[in-house]
Scaffold this active site. Structure first.
Site, mmCIF file in Angstrom:
data_model
loop_
_atom_site.group_PDB
_atom_site.id
_atom_site.type_symbol
_atom_site.label_atom_id
_atom_site.label_comp_id
_atom_site.label_asym_id
_atom_site.label_seq_id
_atom_site.Cartn_x
_atom_site.Cartn_y
_atom_site.Cartn_z
ATOM 1 N N PRO A 107 0.923 -1.183 0.099
ATOM 2 C CG PRO A 107 -0.348 -0.514 2.447
ATOM 3 C CD PRO A 107 0.900 -1.906 1.445
ATOM 4 C CB CYS A 240 6.557 -8.666 6.877
ATOM 5 S SG CYS A 240 5.637 -8.818 6.045
HETATM 6 N N1 SAM Z 1 6.817 -2.714 0.544
HETATM 7 C C1 SAM Z 1 5.023 -2.017 0.116
HETATM 8 C C2 SAM Z 1 4.584 -1.159 1.630
HETATM 9 O O1 SAM Z 1 5.855 -1.509 2.232
HETATM 10 O O2 SAM Z 1 3.705 -0.861 2.261
HETATM 11 C C3 SAM Z 1 4.707 -3.077 0.591
HETATM 12 C C4 SAM Z 1 4.399 -4.393 -0.331
HETATM 13 S S1 SAM Z 1 3.197 -6.332 0.255
HETATM 14 C C5 SAM Z 1 4.623 -7.110 1.142
HETATM 15 C C6 SAM Z 1 3.857 -6.822 -1.822
HETATM 16 C C7 SAM Z 1 3.366 -6.510 -2.509
HETATM 17 O O3 SAM Z 1 4.162 -6.821 -4.272
HETATM 18 C C8 SAM Z 1 1.559 -6.595 -3.570
HETATM 19 O O4 SAM Z 1 0.991 -5.123 -2.992
HETATM 20 C C9 SAM Z 1 1.751 -6.799 -4.163
HETATM 21 O O5 SAM Z 1 0.225 -7.008 -4.569
HETATM 22 C C10 SAM Z 1 3.517 -7.073 -4.847
HETATM 23 N N2 SAM Z 1 3.294 -8.010 -6.107
HETATM 24 C C11 SAM Z 1 4.033 -8.794 -5.764
HETATM 25 N N3 SAM Z 1 4.166 -8.927 -6.699
HETATM 26 C C12 SAM Z 1 4.524 -8.204 -8.110
HETATM 27 C C13 SAM Z 1 5.034 -7.925 -9.398
HETATM 28 N N4 SAM Z 1 5.430 -9.095 -9.808
HETATM 29 N N5 SAM Z 1 5.652 -6.508 -9.654
HETATM 30 C C14 SAM Z 1 4.838 -5.477 -9.075
HETATM 31 N N6 SAM Z 1 4.297 -6.163 -7.936
HETATM 32 C C15 SAM Z 1 4.315 -7.552 -7.567
#
Ligand code: SAM
Length: 324
Positions: A107, A240
């Protein structure tokens, strides 16, 4: 990625957002609201405040405080963000000359923190040449990212790209990128309230192993793709998760990869990765692979940061920095 924690959090962590305010003014306001300063977060009680010793402009308050109804929060001058989740941008520490990729951004907690670093480093200017490219695969989550970054005052510093980072971020088109933050989807095993991933029978154990193995190969691919950016010099990888499969073992696979070696990536030493943070990586994981070189394993483990859920004041976490 539920960085605001839940009722079970031992501390409510709040970060001053320099994109929306003058830091000393807000520190003064916080001191008025929380007049009693404590030396450690485990001494917090209602009305008290802890100045974090690792991350600048981060404070702990008692979890019972209703900070969300306070003007400072409503005006975006303070942001609720778990301390562990503040470590990646703190380690990457981008400045006004940097072009940063946030590979998995929604987010947007870490995106806004990256922006805060750039703006603080830029002083009076508006970020200079700096740019943050924030990638998010899920369109619905990209909307949340858009809302969060605009509410936090990131303006044109953040450019959002909706789609798969490993396909959208074509190395030739991002020659100006100097740094990256890779915080991909993970098991979330460090987050409170997540259903336990521990198994009670063989079939559950197999399911968990299959899931961790899928996640770790995805995590490896995303970091490796970030490493293929021709002028990137620094990359922070974080999860995490408390599982070594998603943490030390992803790092090991990257260090052993022939392309990663050819590109010249190495782990940043402890001295550059919050050196005073006490809980480091698990040396035994590195010893499984580099068994004849214990001192090297010790150094590799020291390069990593770990946090245990609750015991270390927030969510369970892992972070490491690559550089060349
Ligand atoms: N960094 C964010 C924060 O601190 O608010 C949290 C990130 S969350 C752990 C991982 C995010 O990566 C998710 O929203 C997911 O939908 C996205 N995601 C997963 N695979 C992805 C990809 N191949 N390219 C871009 N985003 C991706």
């Amino acid at each position: 990625d539920q960085d605001d924690g839940d009722d079970a959090t031992p501390v409510r962590w709040i970060r001053i957002n320099p994109l929306k305010c003058d830091i000393p003014v807000v520190v003064e306001q916080l001191n008025k609201k929380f007049p009693h300063r404590v030396d450690h977060w485990d001494q917090l009680s209602p009305g008290s405040i802890y100045y974090d010793e690792y991350v600048p402009n981060l404070f702990g308050i008692h979890p019972s405080e209703k900070i969300t109804s306070h003007d400072l929060y409503k005006q975006g001058k303070v942001i609720i963000q778990d301390r562990a989740s503040c470590l990646p941008a703190h380690i990457l520490n981008p400045g006004k000359e940097d072009v940063v990729m946030d590979a998995c951004a929604a987010p947007g907690n870490k995106t806004t923190h990256l922006a805060a670093h750039i703006i603080s480093a830029a002083g009076d200017s508006n970020g200079g040449q700096a740019q943050i490219h924030a990638f998010e695969k899920e369109p619905a989550r990209a909307k949340v990212l858009q809302k969060m970054t605009s509410q936090a005052g990131c303006g044109s510093l953040v450019k959002i790209h909706v789609g798969d980072f490993t396909r959208l971020a074509v190395p030739d088109q991002f020659e100006d990128v100097t740094a990256a933050l890779v915080d991909p989807s993970c098991s979330g095993s460090g987050i409170f309230g997540r259903k336990s991933l521990e198994s009670s029978n063989d079939s559950q154990d197999q399911k968990l192993q299959d899931r961790l193995s899928k996640l770790s190969s995805f995590q490896f691919q995303v970091v490796k793709h970030a490493m293929s950016m021709p002028n990137a010099r620094k990359i922070v990888y974080s999860t995490c998760s408390v599982h070594a499969e998603e943490n030390e073992r992803v790092v090991i696979d990257l260090l052993l990869d022939s392309k990663v070696k050819e590109w010249g990536w190495q782990l940043s030493p402890r001295s550059e990765v919050v050196p005073t943070w006490p809980r480091r990586g698990i040396a035994e994981e590195f010893e499984e692979v580099f068994r004849d070189d214990k001192p090297k394993c010790q150094l590799l483990a020291e390069s990593c940061i770990r946090a245990l859920p609750r015991e270390d004041g927030g969510i369970g976490f892992f972070a490491v920095c690559f550089q060349r």
